[in-house]
Each structure stands twice: as structure tokens, then as C-alpha cells.
Scaffold this motif. Structure first.
Motif, PDB file in Angstrom:
ATOM      1  N   ILE A 103       0.823  -1.292   0.106  1.00  9.09           N
ATOM      2  CA  ILE A 103      -0.108   0.052   0.079  1.00  9.09           C
ATOM      3  C   ILE A 103       0.773   1.340   0.051  1.00  9.09           C
ATOM      4  O   ILE A 103       0.521   2.281  -0.951  1.00  9.09           O
ATOM      5  CB  ILE A 103      -1.240  -0.170   1.169  1.00  9.09           C
ATOM      6  CG1 ILE A 103      -2.093  -1.051   0.975  1.00  9.09           C
ATOM      7  CG2 ILE A 103      -1.681   1.333   1.368  1.00  9.09           C
ATOM      8  CD1 ILE A 103      -3.012  -1.298   2.369  1.00  9.09           C
ATOM      9  N   GLY A 106       2.614   1.446  -3.210  1.00 11.70           N
ATOM     10  CA  GLY A 106       1.736   1.700  -4.524  1.00 11.70           C
ATOM     11  C   GLY A 106       1.004   3.158  -4.414  1.00 11.70           C
ATOM     12  O   GLY A 106       0.784   3.645  -5.645  1.00 11.70           O
ATOM     13  N   VAL A 107       0.877   3.689  -3.343  1.00 14.84           N
ATOM     14  CA  VAL A 107       0.417   5.170  -3.128  1.00 14.84           C
ATOM     15  C   VAL A 107       1.686   5.921  -3.966  1.00 14.84           C
ATOM     16  O   VAL A 107       1.274   7.054  -4.545  1.00 14.84           O
ATOM     17  CB  VAL A 107       0.086   5.435  -1.741  1.00 14.84           C
ATOM     18  CG1 VAL A 107       0.079   7.088  -1.858  1.00 14.84           C
ATOM     19  CG2 VAL A 107      -1.216   4.781  -1.370  1.00 14.84           C
ATOM     20  N   VAL A 161      -1.070  -6.595  -3.991  1.00  7.33           N
ATOM     21  CA  VAL A 161      -1.345  -5.452  -3.332  1.00  7.33           C
ATOM     22  C   VAL A 161      -0.812  -4.036  -3.786  1.00  7.33           C
ATOM     23  O   VAL A 161      -1.482  -3.180  -4.079  1.00  7.33           O
ATOM     24  CB  VAL A 161      -0.935  -5.391  -1.990  1.00  7.33           C
ATOM     25  CG1 VAL A 161      -1.471  -4.246  -1.027  1.00  7.33           C
ATOM     26  CG2 VAL A 161      -1.411  -6.719  -1.077  1.00  7.33           C
ATOM     27  N   THR A 165      -3.072  -1.545  -5.779  1.00  7.10           N
ATOM     28  CA  THR A 165      -2.891   0.033  -5.233  1.00  7.10           C
ATOM     29  C   THR A 165      -2.582   1.193  -6.262  1.00  7.10           C
ATOM     30  O   THR A 165      -3.108   2.059  -6.207  1.00  7.10           O
ATOM     31  CB  THR A 165      -2.165  -0.014  -4.111  1.00  7.10           C
ATOM     32  OG1 THR A 165      -2.581  -0.937  -2.884  1.00  7.10           O
ATOM     33  CG2 THR A 165      -2.090   1.440  -3.361  1.00  7.10           C
ATOM     34  N   LEU A 196      -6.639   7.263  -0.680  1.00 10.66           N
ATOM     35  CA  LEU A 196      -6.862   6.075  -0.150  1.00 10.66           C
ATOM     36  C   LEU A 196      -8.241   5.650  -0.129  1.00 10.66           C
ATOM     37  O   LEU A 196      -8.644   4.306  -0.396  1.00 10.66           O
ATOM     38  CB  LEU A 196      -6.146   5.983   1.558  1.00 10.66           C
ATOM     39  CG  LEU A 196      -4.795   5.958   1.456  1.00 10.66           C
ATOM     40  CD1 LEU A 196      -4.238   5.820   2.919  1.00 10.66           C
ATOM     41  CD2 LEU A 196      -4.261   4.860   0.797  1.00 10.66           C
ATOM     42  N   ALA A 199      -9.107   4.705  -3.910  1.00 11.61           N
ATOM     43  CA  ALA A 199      -8.319   3.645  -4.249  1.00 11.61           C
ATOM     44  C   ALA A 199      -8.669   2.147  -3.517  1.00 11.61           C
ATOM     45  O   ALA A 199      -8.198   1.219  -3.766  1.00 11.61           O
ATOM     46  CB  ALA A 199      -6.967   3.692  -4.196  1.00 11.61           C
ATOM     47  N   THR A 203      -7.530  -1.664  -3.855  1.00 11.71           N
ATOM     48  CA  THR A 203      -6.636  -2.245  -2.882  1.00 11.71           C
ATOM     49  C   THR A 203      -7.097  -3.346  -2.199  1.00 11.71           C
ATOM     50  O   THR A 203      -6.133  -4.484  -2.077  1.00 11.71           O
ATOM     51  CB  THR A 203      -6.306  -1.129  -1.823  1.00 11.71           C
ATOM     52  OG1 THR A 203      -5.696  -0.163  -2.638  1.00 11.71           O
ATOM     53  CG2 THR A 203      -5.276  -1.616  -0.874  1.00 11.71           C
TER      54      THR A 203
END
Length: 280
Positions: A103, A106-107, A161, A165, A196, A199, A203
Motif C-alpha cells: 500500500i 503503491g500510493v 497489493v 494500489t 486511499l 483506491a 486495494t
């Protein structure tokens, strides 16, 4: 009084109707599994093959192995504690680390076009490497133990993941981010309150896939010679020529996977179900 009794009667009818729908839904979902088990039972007893035990014998063996303990321990036997403890610890620890890393990375990648264009080929290459092929490397680096098993799970579970993400973050409507900036939200606040949540469905899909990968990789890592866990039980059953115990271990893994998936879906529905409904 008559009005109250009428309301109570209607509420009772609604409650009964809801329970009836729940029962019908349960029966509709489980009938195929019951039929397949019945066919398996009949075929196994007709074949009389030692390597093909009927489900009733497998269930009886599983109960003796893992659920023959005292009621104060929820009927868990000593062997259940020895097998379940290490396996579930490795699985959940590896999945949690993969979730956190996936996460966070990915962000960061999803928010930066430069990072995405630079790292996307590397990510696609990394996801294509079968995690079991790295077990010898992890054995050299970490040795035979918990660190090797968790590292194997993390490497395999992080990709769904991370990639989901990234796609979820890149799919956030620019208008949402522009509106957040117009209201004076800082970068951290925009990530927590806009990026968040937007998404979250992608996710969550990645986390669910990663949970299945984590279970598979847990078993593979333990089959490499771990001192405990369900994988070690499978090794012992194979070496001891105990096919019913081997099948019991396989059935146990299926049950654990089913329960983990069910718990995940319940949590997902509670946390982001409203978000999915708005999207639909």
C-alpha cells in the motif's frame, strides 16, 4: 393497543421472512458441496483404495488430530496448537507486511508519473518471478526458520497489493484532488482522505488475492523442512505413509482458506461496502 399489536405482528412476519431467505440462501450455496461429498464418499468406499479415503474417515482423523482437546481450549489438541500456531503466525505476519509495503509503495508510485514510468517495467518483471524459485536464496540469506518463511510469503503476496494500489491511485479522479487542494488540504491529508478511500476497492481486491497467495506460500515454505506447522504435518504424513492424515491436512488447508476469505469479505463489506455501492 391494536395498532401496536399490528406493528409487532408485521415486524414478526418481516423477521420470519428474513430468516427464511437466509435459510434458502444457505441451502442454495451448500447443496453442491454436500452432493460432491456424498459422491466422493460413495466412490471412495466402492474403490476401497488406501490412497483415496472417504470424507468421513478424513473428518474423523482430523478430529482426532486437532479437535480432541478439552472444552476449555475450544477442543483444540496439543497438536493443533503446535500446527496452527506457527502456520497462522507466518501467514498473517507475511500478509500484513506485504499489505503495508504494497500500500505504501503503491500510493507513492501511483501519485508520481515519473516513478510509475520508471518502475513499471521493474514491477512487471518482479511479479513474473515465481516466489518458490527464490526459496533457495532466502534459505541462504535467512536460514531455515521463521524469517525464511515470512520472506517467501511477503515476496509473493506483495505484488497483487502493490499493483492494485498503483492502479487504484492512478484511477482517482483529478477533480477530487483539485477540490482537496482548493480547500487547503495538505498532501498527507489528501492521501488519507481522498486518495486511499478512492483506491480502496482496488486495494481490497489486491489484499484478498494476496491472502490466498500467502496461504499457498506458507505451505510451500513449510514443506521445505520447517520444524512445525501444517506443512510439517504434511511432510510427516507422507514420510510415515499415512494417507488419511495427509488428506486431513489438505482438507484443513482448504478450511483455513475458506474461513480467512469469509472473514476478509465481512471486514471488507463493513469498511468499504458503502463505497462499492456508490460506484455500482
Amino acid at each position: 393497543m391494536a395498532g401496536k399489536e399490528g406493528v409487532a405482528s408485521e415486524a414478526g412476519k418481516v423477521g420470519l421472512a428474513g430468516r427464511a431467505r437466509a435459510v434458502r440462501g444457505f441451502v442454495g450455496r451448500i447443496w453442491l458441496a454436500v452432493l460432491l461429498l456424498a459422491l466422493w464418499e460413495a466412490a471412495a468406499r466402492a474403490a476401497g483404495d488406501l490412497y483415496f479415503p472417504p470424507p468421513t474417515e478424513i473428518a474423523s482423523t482430523a478430529r482426532e488430530l486437532w479437535w480432541s482437546g478439552p472444552a476449555s481450549r475450544l477442543f483444540l489438541s496439543d497438536k493443533a496448537l503446535d500446527d496452527f500456531g506457527p502456520s497462522l503466525t507466518h501467514l498473517l505476519a507475511g500478509w500484513a507486511i506485504a499489505a503495508a509495503v504494497g500500500i505504501a509503495a503503491g500510493v507513492a508510485i501511483g501519485l508520481s508519473r515519473v516513478l510509475f514510468e520508471l518502475l513499471d517495467p521493474v514491477l512487471q518483471l518482479g511479479r513474473a518471478i515465481p516466489p518458490p524459485t527464490l526459496i533457495p536464496f532466502f534459505l541462504v540469506v535467512f536460514g531455515l526458520g521463521t524469517e525464511m518463511q515470512v520472506a517467501t510469503i511477503v515476496f509473493g503476496a506483495v505484488w497483487p497489493v502493490l499493483l492494485n494500489t498503483v492502479e487504484g491511485v492512478r484511477g482517482v479522479e483529478p477533480l477530487y484532488l483539485d477540490t482537496a487542494r482548493a480547500f487547503g488540504f495538505g498532501r498527507a491529508t489528501r492521501i488519507l482522505r481522498v486518495v486511499l478511500p478512492a483506491a480502496a476497492p482496488r486495494t481490497a481486491a489486491g489484499l484478498r488475492v494476496a491472502l490466498g497467495f500467502a496461504l499457498i506460500l506458507m505451505v510451500i515454505a513449510e514443506l521445505m523442512g520447517a520444524g512445525g506447522g501444517i506443512g510439517a504435518h504434511l511432510n510427516d504424513a507422507e514420510r510415515g505413509f499415512l494417507p488419511t492424515e495427509l488428506w486431513a491436512g489438505i482438507a484443513l488447508l482448504g478450511l483455513i482458506g475458506y474461513l480467512l476469505n469469509g472473514v476478509f469479505l465481512l471486514v471488507e463489506r463493513r469498511l468499504i461496502g458503502h463505497h462499492r455501492e456508490r460506484q455500482d
